[in-house]
Design an enzyme around this catalytic site. Structure first.
Site, PDB file in Angstrom:
ATOM      1  N   TYR A   1       3.800   9.221 -10.953  1.00 35.75           N
ATOM      2  CA  TYR A   1       2.819   8.452 -10.174  1.00 35.75           C
ATOM      3  C   TYR A   1       2.035   7.491 -11.069  1.00 35.75           C
ATOM      4  O   TYR A   1       1.841   6.318 -10.732  1.00 35.75           O
ATOM      5  CB  TYR A   1       1.877   9.433  -9.478  1.00 35.75           C
ATOM      6  CG  TYR A   1       0.881   8.807  -8.543  1.00 35.75           C
ATOM      7  CD1 TYR A   1       1.237   8.459  -7.231  1.00 35.75           C
ATOM      8  CD2 TYR A   1      -0.432   8.570  -8.938  1.00 35.75           C
ATOM      9  CE1 TYR A   1       0.317   7.903  -6.360  1.00 35.75           C
ATOM     10  CE2 TYR A   1      -1.360   8.016  -8.078  1.00 35.75           C
ATOM     11  CZ  TYR A   1      -0.979   7.689  -6.789  1.00 35.75           C
ATOM     12  OH  TYR A   1      -1.897   7.130  -5.933  1.00 35.75           O
TER      13      TYR A   1
ATOM     14  N   GLY B   1       0.172  16.069 -14.897  1.00 32.85           N
ATOM     15  CA  GLY B   1       1.067  16.429 -13.801  1.00 32.85           C
ATOM     16  C   GLY B   1       1.483  15.266 -12.924  1.00 32.85           C
ATOM     17  O   GLY B   1       2.089  15.472 -11.869  1.00 32.85           O
TER      18      GLY B   1
ATOM     19  N   PRO C   1      -8.069   2.309  -6.445  1.00 35.32           N
ATOM     20  CA  PRO C   1      -9.033   3.263  -5.898  1.00 35.32           C
ATOM     21  C   PRO C   1      -9.068   4.550  -6.719  1.00 35.32           C
ATOM     22  O   PRO C   1      -8.068   4.955  -7.326  1.00 35.32           O
ATOM     23  CB  PRO C   1      -8.502   3.557  -4.490  1.00 35.32           C
ATOM     24  CG  PRO C   1      -7.450   2.523  -4.219  1.00 35.32           C
ATOM     25  CD  PRO C   1      -6.915   2.150  -5.563  1.00 35.32           C
TER      26      PRO C   1
ATOM     27  N   ASN D   1       0.805  -1.221   0.000  1.00 36.58           N
ATOM     28  CA  ASN D   1       0.000   0.000   0.000  1.00 36.58           C
ATOM     29  C   ASN D   1       0.839   1.273   0.000  1.00 36.58           C
ATOM     30  O   ASN D   1       0.372   2.315  -0.454  1.00 36.58           O
ATOM     31  CB  ASN D   1      -0.917  -0.001   1.228  1.00 36.58           C
ATOM     32  CG  ASN D   1      -1.534   1.354   1.494  1.00 36.58           C
ATOM     33  OD1 ASN D   1      -2.456   1.781   0.809  1.00 36.58           O
ATOM     34  ND2 ASN D   1      -1.005   2.067   2.493  1.00 36.58           N
ATOM     35  N   ALA D   2       2.076   1.231   0.493  1.00 39.15           N
ATOM     36  CA  ALA D   2       2.874   2.439   0.663  1.00 39.15           C
ATOM     37  C   ALA D   2       2.999   3.211  -0.648  1.00 39.15           C
ATOM     38  O   ALA D   2       3.224   2.624  -1.706  1.00 39.15           O
ATOM     39  CB  ALA D   2       4.259   2.081   1.189  1.00 39.15           C
ATOM     40  N   GLY D   3       2.857   4.517  -0.561  1.00 40.89           N
ATOM     41  CA  GLY D   3       2.982   5.330  -1.763  1.00 40.89           C
ATOM     42  C   GLY D   3       3.072   6.809  -1.442  1.00 40.89           C
ATOM     43  O   GLY D   3       2.616   7.262  -0.397  1.00 40.89           O
TER      44      GLY D   3
END
Length: 240
Positions: free
Chosen positions: A147, A143, A177, A82-84
């Site tokens: 990611y 932008g 999500p 999950n880390a981000g």
């Protein structure tokens, strides 16, 4: 004795909701975090879930962190990557550091956590790997080339590892999500927030707990015929 689950970035936002939901469902949960000691301490005090600090972008640190989790909690059977982070900029203004930070934390980290646990899962004949991607890894976003590249990469990783692991009792799935009410959106102006919500057919942001319910579903023993999938949860904003 419940199965052991590790949630990276598990002391805040979506990760905290996931860790709590898994604990409620009977798992023995460990939560990783990277830097916010105060938030981790508060999370641990509230939930009694053990917390472990390491940089998920560092392979050696991840390997040792996982050894620490397994020594204290037990062999990891459920891994939630999950880390981000995000470091937003249009590509013509994006620095190499901004690119590298996001790829390292959001994509490299998934290898760094999964590689040390995959052999144990294969030997035991059971595993659940759940990778938290994003709507922006599916549709792109201005932008956010760094990611979006990382989150799209998670989906490719998920599909390939699902094929490698299917006959070993290991499922590998992604959750993408949409816009969820977390700290990542805390700095967004009212004008931008209205624009975001206007694009969501159900007319609101998601809740972290709604994502957590999807994780609990995919982590279950009974979800053994679901692998290589990307579960979208975005209020109807993107349909694939």
């Amino acid at each position: 004795m419940g199965r052991v689950a590790l949630v990276t970035g598990g002391t805040r936002g979506i990760g905290a909701a996931v860790a709590k939901a898994l604990k409620t469902a009977g798992y023995n949960v460990a939560a990783n975090y990277g830097g916010n000691d105060e938030a981790a301490k508060a999370f641990n005090k509230e939930t009694k879930i053990p917390v472990f600090k390491w940089d998920v972008g560092d392979y050696a640190a991840s390997e040792q962190g996982i050894v620490n989790v397994e020594n204290e909690v037990g062999p990891i059977e459920v891994l939630v990557n999950n880390a981000g982070i995000s470091r937003d900029a249009m590509l013509q203004k994006m620095t190499h550091e901004q690119w590298e930070q996001v790829i390292r934390t959001d994509l490299d980290s998934v290898f760094n956590q999964t590689r040390p646990v995959i052999n144990g899962m294969r030997e035991r004949g059971f595993g659940r790997i759940i990778n938290i991607s994003s709507i922006n890894g599916q549709k792109g976003q201005l932008g956010l080339t760094n990611y979006c590249a990382a989150k799209a990469g998670l989906i490719g990783f998920t599909r390939a590892l699902a094929l490698e692991s299917a006959r070993k009792g290991i499922t590998v799935n992604a959750i993408a999500p949409g816009y969820v009410k977390t700290e990542l959106l805390a700095g967004v102006s009212d004008e931008v927030m209205k624009s975001i919500v206007s694009q969501i057919p159900v007319g609101r942001l998601g809740e972290a707990e709604e994502v957590a319910r999807c994780v609990v579903f995919l982590a279950a023993d009974e979800s053994s015929w679901i692998t290589g999938s990307t579960l979208t949860i975005n209020g109807g904003q993107f349909m694939d």
